[in-house]
Design a protein around this motif. Structure first.
Motif, mmCIF file in Angstrom:
data_model
loop_
_atom_site.group_PDB
_atom_site.id
_atom_site.type_symbol
_atom_site.label_atom_id
_atom_site.label_comp_id
_atom_site.label_asym_id
_atom_site.label_seq_id
_atom_site.Cartn_x
_atom_site.Cartn_y
_atom_site.Cartn_z
ATOM 1 N N ALA A 168 7.175 8.800 -5.358
ATOM 2 C CA ALA A 168 7.027 9.098 -3.942
ATOM 3 C C ALA A 168 5.779 8.181 -4.314
ATOM 4 O O ALA A 168 5.134 6.734 -3.537
ATOM 5 C CB ALA A 168 7.024 9.690 -2.993
ATOM 6 N N PHE A 169 4.479 8.390 -4.975
ATOM 7 C CA PHE A 169 3.293 7.790 -5.376
ATOM 8 C C PHE A 169 2.484 8.378 -6.772
ATOM 9 O O PHE A 169 3.276 9.651 -6.666
ATOM 10 C CB PHE A 169 2.367 8.505 -4.359
ATOM 11 N N SER A 170 2.269 7.327 -7.563
ATOM 12 C CA SER A 170 1.557 7.792 -8.571
ATOM 13 C C SER A 170 0.079 7.855 -8.929
ATOM 14 O O SER A 170 -1.011 7.516 -7.909
ATOM 15 C CB SER A 170 2.318 6.500 -10.173
ATOM 16 N N THR A 171 0.568 8.552 -10.888
ATOM 17 C CA THR A 171 -1.690 8.411 -10.462
ATOM 18 C C THR A 171 -2.198 7.761 -10.448
ATOM 19 O O THR A 171 -3.497 7.037 -10.665
ATOM 20 C CB THR A 171 -1.553 9.911 -11.877
ATOM 21 N N GLU A 172 -1.036 5.649 -10.567
ATOM 22 C CA GLU A 172 -2.124 4.893 -10.970
ATOM 23 C C GLU A 172 -2.335 4.680 -9.689
ATOM 24 O O GLU A 172 -2.683 3.203 -9.562
ATOM 25 C CB GLU A 172 -1.186 3.943 -11.917
ATOM 26 N N ASN A 173 -1.495 5.045 -8.750
ATOM 27 C CA ASN A 173 -1.208 3.780 -7.156
ATOM 28 C C ASN A 173 -2.617 3.825 -6.616
ATOM 29 O O ASN A 173 -3.296 3.098 -5.468
ATOM 30 C CB ASN A 173 -0.428 4.477 -7.076
ATOM 31 N N TRP A 174 -3.611 4.733 -7.203
ATOM 32 C CA TRP A 174 -4.703 4.744 -6.407
ATOM 33 C C TRP A 174 -5.568 3.196 -6.670
ATOM 34 O O TRP A 174 -6.605 2.715 -5.646
ATOM 35 C CB TRP A 174 -5.873 6.105 -7.064
ATOM 36 N N LYS A 175 -4.978 2.598 -7.436
ATOM 37 C CA LYS A 175 -5.312 1.343 -7.887
ATOM 38 C C LYS A 175 -5.557 0.337 -7.257
ATOM 39 O O LYS A 175 -6.328 -1.016 -7.025
ATOM 40 C CB LYS A 175 -5.701 0.681 -9.167
ATOM 41 N N ARG A 176 -4.448 0.858 -6.107
ATOM 42 C CA ARG A 176 -3.990 -0.548 -4.790
ATOM 43 C C ARG A 176 -4.841 -0.409 -4.033
ATOM 44 O O ARG A 176 -6.116 0.204 -3.522
ATOM 45 C CB ARG A 176 -3.014 -0.270 -4.262
ATOM 46 N N PRO A 177 -4.787 -1.173 -2.974
ATOM 47 C CA PRO A 177 -6.298 -1.948 -1.990
ATOM 48 C C PRO A 177 -6.367 -0.027 -0.503
ATOM 49 O O PRO A 177 -5.173 0.407 -0.666
ATOM 50 C CB PRO A 177 -5.370 -3.270 -0.943
ATOM 51 N N LYS A 178 -7.377 -0.401 -0.861
ATOM 52 C CA LYS A 178 -7.387 1.365 -0.278
ATOM 53 C C LYS A 178 -6.842 1.587 1.176
ATOM 54 O O LYS A 178 -6.112 2.225 2.121
ATOM 55 C CB LYS A 178 -9.284 1.311 0.027
ATOM 56 N N LYS A 179 -6.309 0.207 2.516
ATOM 57 C CA LYS A 179 -5.712 0.250 3.191
ATOM 58 C C LYS A 179 -4.531 0.342 3.261
ATOM 59 O O LYS A 179 -3.926 1.206 3.949
ATOM 60 C CB LYS A 179 -6.024 -1.002 3.705
ATOM 61 N N GLU A 180 -3.909 0.275 1.978
ATOM 62 C CA GLU A 180 -2.663 0.298 1.415
ATOM 63 C C GLU A 180 -2.062 1.681 0.856
ATOM 64 O O GLU A 180 -1.392 2.898 1.258
ATOM 65 C CB GLU A 180 -1.555 -0.438 0.255
ATOM 66 N N PHE A 224 -2.436 4.167 3.701
ATOM 67 C CA PHE A 224 -1.154 3.754 4.493
ATOM 68 C C PHE A 224 0.367 5.441 3.661
ATOM 69 O O PHE A 224 0.308 5.515 4.337
ATOM 70 C CB PHE A 224 -0.411 2.411 4.806
ATOM 71 N N LEU A 225 0.030 5.002 3.287
ATOM 72 C CA LEU A 225 0.903 5.758 1.871
ATOM 73 C C LEU A 225 0.378 7.588 1.822
ATOM 74 O O LEU A 225 1.132 8.173 2.459
ATOM 75 C CB LEU A 225 0.644 5.114 -0.079
ATOM 76 N N MET A 226 -0.706 7.565 2.133
ATOM 77 C CA MET A 226 -1.169 8.589 2.660
ATOM 78 C C MET A 226 -0.661 9.385 3.972
ATOM 79 O O MET A 226 -0.939 10.605 4.230
ATOM 80 C CB MET A 226 -2.403 8.801 2.198
ATOM 81 N N ASP A 227 -0.461 8.450 4.222
ATOM 82 C CA ASP A 227 0.270 8.259 5.995
ATOM 83 C C ASP A 227 1.611 9.031 5.689
ATOM 84 O O ASP A 227 2.248 9.641 7.124
ATOM 85 C CB ASP A 227 -0.397 8.210 7.500
ATOM 86 N N LEU A 228 2.681 8.213 5.124
ATOM 87 C CA LEU A 228 3.748 8.415 5.237
ATOM 88 C C LEU A 228 3.756 9.656 5.099
ATOM 89 O O LEU A 228 5.202 10.381 6.193
ATOM 90 C CB LEU A 228 4.116 7.450 3.872
ATOM 91 N N ARG A 263 9.470 -11.611 3.606
ATOM 92 C CA ARG A 263 9.601 -11.922 5.077
ATOM 93 C C ARG A 263 8.251 -11.922 5.435
ATOM 94 O O ARG A 263 8.277 -12.421 7.015
ATOM 95 C CB ARG A 263 10.414 -10.739 5.684
ATOM 96 N N ASP A 264 7.318 -12.281 4.418
ATOM 97 C CA ASP A 264 5.960 -12.598 5.579
ATOM 98 C C ASP A 264 5.553 -11.615 6.528
ATOM 99 O O ASP A 264 4.619 -11.711 7.533
ATOM 100 C CB ASP A 264 6.054 -14.225 6.397
ATOM 101 N N LEU A 265 5.550 -10.697 6.061
ATOM 102 C CA LEU A 265 5.257 -8.537 6.740
ATOM 103 C C LEU A 265 4.006 -8.628 5.159
ATOM 104 O O LEU A 265 3.898 -9.005 4.653
ATOM 105 C CB LEU A 265 6.642 -8.265 6.813
ATOM 106 N N PRO A 266 3.370 -8.047 6.520
ATOM 107 C CA PRO A 266 2.380 -7.286 5.292
ATOM 108 C C PRO A 266 3.269 -6.322 4.170
ATOM 109 O O PRO A 266 4.144 -6.146 4.822
ATOM 110 C CB PRO A 266 1.453 -6.450 6.610
ATOM 111 N N ARG A 267 2.838 -5.736 3.232
ATOM 112 C CA ARG A 267 2.910 -4.641 2.012
ATOM 113 C C ARG A 267 3.848 -3.194 2.863
ATOM 114 O O ARG A 267 4.299 -2.593 2.665
ATOM 115 C CB ARG A 267 2.467 -4.529 0.934
ATOM 116 N N VAL A 268 2.512 -3.228 3.580
ATOM 117 C CA VAL A 268 2.891 -1.461 4.854
ATOM 118 C C VAL A 268 4.269 -1.590 5.161
ATOM 119 O O VAL A 268 4.661 -1.238 5.473
ATOM 120 C CB VAL A 268 1.536 -1.067 5.538
ATOM 121 N N ALA A 269 4.773 -2.806 5.428
ATOM 122 C CA ALA A 269 5.548 -2.906 6.418
ATOM 123 C C ALA A 269 6.836 -2.803 5.093
ATOM 124 O O ALA A 269 8.092 -1.801 5.828
ATOM 125 C CB ALA A 269 6.274 -4.057 7.186
ATOM 126 N N GLY A 270 6.885 -3.035 4.108
ATOM 127 C CA GLY A 270 8.130 -2.092 3.039
ATOM 128 C C GLY A 270 8.038 -0.584 2.964
ATOM 129 O O GLY A 270 8.835 -0.176 2.405
#
Length: 260
Positions: free
Chosen positions: A76-88, A91-95, A42-49
């Motif tokens: 909700a968040f895997s031990t591997e998800n820390w590899k994602r971009p810092k901004k994402e 955002f996930l830690m704020d959710l 939808r041409d939105l940033p990943r965090v919108a998802g």
């Protein structure tokens, strides 16, 4: 309650589905996949998802509770998800902070208890506080357990369990011959939702057909359903359809039923 909830969410299904209350899975686990791809399409940033996915969690939680499910475990968040971009990741830690701030009153209203499993000690302090506050605020609820796998990885969980068992053997609290399936199960993180440690049904959204280091021990005899829907577009009616698929499976647990 079951009929009212079913009627509310069955209207947008292609055909009427009648679920069998006696075959309702007591523990459903969901890999909530596809938030980023939903947004990108939808041409939105990943965090919108991820933001939209948080609203879906609320809908699916209330639906599962109304259907009589005992435990709903969400990856909700895997031990591997820390590899994602810092901004994402940030955002996930704020959710959880935003999620519980708005949803805890509804959880209390629906008698739903929050549980979290994973290596939460490595989460940011604000995330830990949001999680711990939600657990404390819902601890007296006696209905469905909403169990978040947060900073969770199954291989790490198994390693932790093996170390615990080895230490018990070393300290002569446990004999080697006493190590069995029950001992291992009780050493895993899903012991916190006992007696519903093992999910009967695993659902993964987004069309991917992988387990992704999730509940490797506990899924030994689970029924697996893979949905083509991205998590942000997954509806209560989709959950009903997936439970219906589960109810039509022939579960033999490695055995053979008479006459088959």
């Amino acid at each position: 309650m079951f009929d009212k909830l079913f009627n509310k969410f069955s209207n947008d299904t292609k055909e009427e589905i009648k679920l069998d209350e006696n075959k309702m899975p007591q523990h459903i686990a969901i890999i909530m996949d596809g938030n980023g791809r939903w947004a990108q399409k939808r041409d939105l940033p990943r965090v919108a998802g991820h933001k939209r996915g948080m609203e879906v969690v609320k809908d699916i939680t209330k639906t599962a509770s109304g259907l009589g499910v005992k435990v709903l475990t969400l990856y909700a968040f895997s031990t591997e998800n820390w590899k994602r971009p810092k901004k994402e990741v940030n955002f996930l830690m704020d959710l959880p902070v935003k999620f519980f701030d708005t949803f805890v009153p509804e959880l209390i209203e629906n008698n739903i208890k929050v549980n979290v499993m994973g290596y939460t000690e490595y989460l940011p302090e604000k995330t830990q506080k949001a999680v711990n506050d939600a657990i404390e605020q819902t601890k007296n609820n006696t209905g469905m357990i909403l169990n978040f796998a947060l900073n969770y990885g199954s291989r790490a969980e198994i390693i932790t369990a093996v170390k615990k068992i080895a230490l018990d053997v070393k300290n002569q609290k446990l004999a080697v011959d006493e190590i069995d399936e029950d001992v291992i199960s009780k050493s895993l993180m899903t012991q916190s939702v006992a007696p519903y440690n093992d999910p009967e049904l695993l659902i993964r959204t987004s069309g991917e057909e992988r387990i992704s280091n999730f509940l490797l021990w506990q899924l030994a005899y689970s029924e697996l359903v893979f949905s083509d829907k991205f998590w942000p577009e997954y509806k209560p009616s989709d959950l009903i359809e997936d439970i219906n698929k589960y109810q039509h499976r022939d579960r033999r647990f490695g055995g053979v039923k008479e006459g088959k």
